[in-house]
Design an enzyme around this catalytic site. Sequence first.
Site, short mmCIF file in Angstrom:
data_model
loop_
_atom_site.label_atom_id
_atom_site.label_comp_id
_atom_site.label_asym_id
_atom_site.label_seq_id
_atom_site.Cartn_x
_atom_site.Cartn_y
_atom_site.Cartn_z
N ALA A 108 0.11 -2.14 -1.54
CA ALA A 108 0.60 -1.68 -0.24
C ALA A 108 -0.43 -0.75 0.39
CB ALA A 108 1.91 -0.93 -0.46
N GLU A 115 2.45 -7.51 -7.33
CA GLU A 115 3.83 -7.96 -7.02
C GLU A 115 3.81 -9.25 -6.21
OE1 GLU A 115 4.97 -4.13 -5.31
OE2 GLU A 115 6.54 -4.01 -6.84
N GLY A 117 1.36 -3.54 -5.07
CA GLY A 117 1.92 -4.63 -4.27
C GLY A 117 1.10 -5.90 -4.36
N GLU A 123 1.49 2.30 -9.38
CA GLU A 123 2.31 3.08 -8.43
C GLU A 123 2.70 4.45 -8.97
OE1 GLU A 123 2.58 -0.14 -8.86
OE2 GLU A 123 3.19 -1.18 -7.04
C1 3H9 Z 1 2.10 0.00 -3.76
O1 3H9 Z 1 1.49 -1.03 -3.84
C2 3H9 Z 1 3.59 0.09 -3.53
C3 3H9 Z 1 4.30 -1.23 -3.74
O2 3H9 Z 1 4.66 -1.38 -5.09
C4 3H9 Z 1 5.58 -1.25 -2.95
C5 3H9 Z 1 5.49 -1.48 -1.51
C6 3H9 Z 1 6.83 -1.58 -0.85
N1 3H9 Z 1 -4.04 1.59 0.67
O3 3H9 Z 1 -11.08 3.96 -4.21
P1 3H9 Z 1 -12.15 3.49 -3.28
C7 3H9 Z 1 -9.03 2.76 0.49
S1 3H9 Z 1 1.33 1.51 -3.81
C8 3H9 Z 1 -4.82 2.14 1.61
O4 3H9 Z 1 -13.09 4.50 -2.75
P2 3H9 Z 1 -13.20 1.88 -5.42
C9 3H9 Z 1 -9.57 4.09 -0.01
O5 3H9 Z 1 -8.86 5.17 0.57
C10 3H9 Z 1 -0.37 1.10 -3.98
N2 3H9 Z 1 -6.13 2.41 1.41
O6 3H9 Z 1 -12.97 2.27 -3.89
C11 3H9 Z 1 -11.01 4.03 0.44
O7 3H9 Z 1 -11.05 4.35 1.83
P3 3H9 Z 1 -12.32 5.12 2.45
C12 3H9 Z 1 -0.71 0.74 -5.36
C13 3H9 Z 1 -6.65 2.13 0.22
O8 3H9 Z 1 -13.98 0.64 -5.39
C14 3H9 Z 1 -11.35 2.55 0.29
O9 3H9 Z 1 -10.10 1.86 0.28
N3 3H9 Z 1 -2.14 0.56 -5.46
C15 3H9 Z 1 -5.88 1.58 -0.81
O10 3H9 Z 1 -13.69 3.06 -6.20
C16 3H9 Z 1 -12.11 2.23 -0.97
O11 3H9 Z 1 -11.38 2.77 -2.08
C17 3H9 Z 1 -2.97 1.53 -5.87
O12 3H9 Z 1 -2.54 2.62 -6.23
C18 3H9 Z 1 -4.51 1.30 -0.54
N4 3H9 Z 1 -3.71 0.75 -1.46
O13 3H9 Z 1 -11.75 1.58 -6.00
C19 3H9 Z 1 -4.44 1.20 -5.85
N5 3H9 Z 1 -6.66 1.42 -1.90
O14 3H9 Z 1 -13.47 4.20 2.22
C20 3H9 Z 1 -5.19 2.29 -5.15
C21 3H9 Z 1 -7.88 1.85 -1.56
O15 3H9 Z 1 -11.91 5.33 3.86
N6 3H9 Z 1 -6.61 1.99 -5.03
N7 3H9 Z 1 -7.88 2.28 -0.28
O16 3H9 Z 1 -12.43 6.40 1.67
C22 3H9 Z 1 -7.47 2.12 -6.05
O17 3H9 Z 1 -7.12 2.38 -7.19
C23 3H9 Z 1 -8.93 1.96 -5.75
O18 3H9 Z 1 -9.10 2.20 -4.37
C24 3H9 Z 1 -9.54 0.57 -6.08
C25 3H9 Z 1 -11.00 0.51 -5.52
C26 3H9 Z 1 -9.56 0.41 -7.61
C27 3H9 Z 1 -8.75 -0.53 -5.45
#
Ligand code: 3H9
Length: 701
Positions: free
Chosen positions: A64, A108, A105, A128
């Site tokens: 998400a 999911e 998500g 999450e």
């Molecule tokens: C969810 O899914 C809820 C659902 O179950 C239910 C829904 C109803 N959203 O970390 P990075 C941005 S909750 C928005 O530097 P990496 C991040 O801010 C979600 N933005 O890169 C950054 O922006 P900026 C569950 C996001 O390669 C840019 O992307 N998912 C999101 O070191 C690059 O990110 C998570 O908790 C997002 N979901 O790591 C995963 N994700 O460049 C969260 C990233 O402006 N994400 N951004 O600073 C991560 O763990 C890492 O970002 C990932 C990449 C491993 C994907």
Amino acid sequence: MTSSASVCTDMAGTIAVLTIINPPVNSLSANVRRDLVAALSRSVINGVTGVVIAGAGANFSAGADIQEFTAGLDPTAPDANDVHAAIEASPVPVVAALRGAVLGGGLELALACHGRVADDTARIGLPEVKLGLLPGGGGTQRLPRIAKPMIAADMIASGRTLAAAEAMAAGIVDRLGPDVMAAARELIAKLAASGQTATAKRPPLSGLVEAIETARAAIPAKSPHADASRTALDSMAGAIHLPFPEALAQERRLFLGLMASTPSRALRHLFFAERAAANATGVDKTTRARAIETVGVIGAGTMGSGIAMVFANAGFPVTLIERDPAALERGLKRIRDVYDRAVAKGDLSTSQAQQRLADIAGRTDMSALSHADLIVEAAFEEMAVKLAIFAELDKLAKQGAILATNTSALDVNVIARSTSRRADVVGLHFFSPAHVMRLLEIVRAEATDAQVLATVIRLARQVGKTPVVVGVCDGFLANRLLYPYLRQVDLMLEEGALPAQVDLALTGFGLAMGPCAMLDMAGQDVAWHVRQRQLKDWNPAMRYSRLADLLVEQGRLGSKTGAGWYRYAAGGRQKEDDPAVEAMILAESARLGLARRAISDEEIVRRALYAIVNEGAFALADGTVQRAGDIDVAYTQGVGFPAARGGPMFWADTVGLKAIHQEIVALHAGGDANWTPAPLLKALAESGRSFGDLDRERQGA
Ligand code: 3H9
């Protein structure tokens, strides 16, 4: 090919390939969800024989769009459950092609598909809970219908991510191969022949009750997301006794409850603050970073050997310098001991430990650094020592090498100015133990080049540290804000509190360690040196407590001498209250003519933390730090501030800046200049703004 803004549809024969295009990580924003439902329905109407859902670029989807949870969900867009229902209603098989991040998500979405294929770049998980949430798009219901229960419950409660092969073994991935599109086509053909079953229609795998209880028992009590983990398992239990639609509705309700909770807001704030902290004025993604292939570290003491391990752990060859062969050997032994312990605990394999050790070459001759791309000086904390080392480095380091000092208090500008290459000098303030603590303060001196900053910021992330860029000042960021905090602690001891009460009040609030125990561990002499320096131009209007100085005069330097605020047994591992300290404190109160009073735990927390917040506001105004979020990152990662409270500035926003400012003004009315209210705090309080608002305004500026 048809294409909407965020989902592109390509035909591969009679199969439609829907590719999510939402850089950087294909988060499932409202427009993606809307476009996915539309593309799916168009494909079905057009009579395709199967559908593949994929992500553009390196990732399937990181889940998400976390920003939406704060900005507000779009009620006009389909939610995740609507998208999943559309997939499960498809008359033709829908297969997810997984690469890179398949998180939250994103997973999911894949679980709602009739099958999943992956290549070995896939990292699969439901993280999450780390944001204080639970999987709210059916994850707690569909994962237990697909994955081995023990693994499913652990993934949901801990947020752990699986590599593709592990996900295959757990039953989440059906096929693994280098060409996900070929694998997806094969799986569609197989499903078309056998008939597909919607995940929601499958029964949960047996053993779920036991798996949930095992995962519940494994939740660490001190985890910042313990509540979310427990709630996620409660939701998962719905799979056992509720019909699918009711369990899904329960999951949604629990998800929305967590989304509104302070710990989740705090953890989401920290997620973005951590990433924002890597942005420094004048440095952006286009700033060219220098290539760093080899690293030199000067000084094989506790800090130097820790720093050498930081780089060796990330695969950099390190040259570790110590003038005296015996001291070098002690440093190398310290490193060997750390790796031996990691092997004994099963955290490292023997060959990994050997590789890391082989990457650290000990030398006694500084000329061994002539080829290093980055040199980190971690020698004795005295200006004359540092200047002598930098004079030598100036002569021998290759052109373009980055010269860093790990000073925790000295003026990096003075060090830089002593060289003929001021632009190449930067401060890298690691926290002890360097190979464990994640915070890295990057000290930007007046002439530090933007490329140098860009390089060390990138490098910090490469070696697993969280960089926060700070300006030159006494104590930089984390320590500077600790000084007024520690002063309040000493003053409260004079007024009526005792060390154990202060420590308990603050650990009760959630700090990893109370201030008295912390200084005993760090060494009372270290703080004494800082105070002596500060006393040289002390503002006489600031109350000063000499209690901690009395400790040092008595040789009570902390756990290393067996006594500090507490006394220590078992080689410093067991601490107990010391009546001698209580007597000393009482005598000091009497000497000052202070009638000791009962100080409540709430007052201890407020006074100690408001001192940090007020100094934080000064640091924000004078440019030592760019964002309030940077302070929060530094404090949660370097000082043990509870992440579930979001850091001191986020916490201050939850208390309300008006109330904090009023109390500081009241404390200041007593005449103690320790409580001079920060003008920025006053301005924010009077205009009804928060530190969060300030960060948003500065970002927009
Ligand atoms: C969810 O899914 C809820 C659902 O179950 C239910 C829904 C109803 N959203 O970390 P990075 C941005 S909750 C928005 O530097 P990496 C991040 O801010 C979600 N933005 O890169 C950054 O922006 P900026 C569950 C996001 O390669 C840019 O992307 N998912 C999101 O070191 C690059 O990110 C998570 O908790 C997002 N979901 O790591 C995963 N994700 O460049 C969260 C990233 O402006 N994400 N951004 O600073 C991560 O763990 C890492 O970002 C990932 C990449 C491993 C994907």
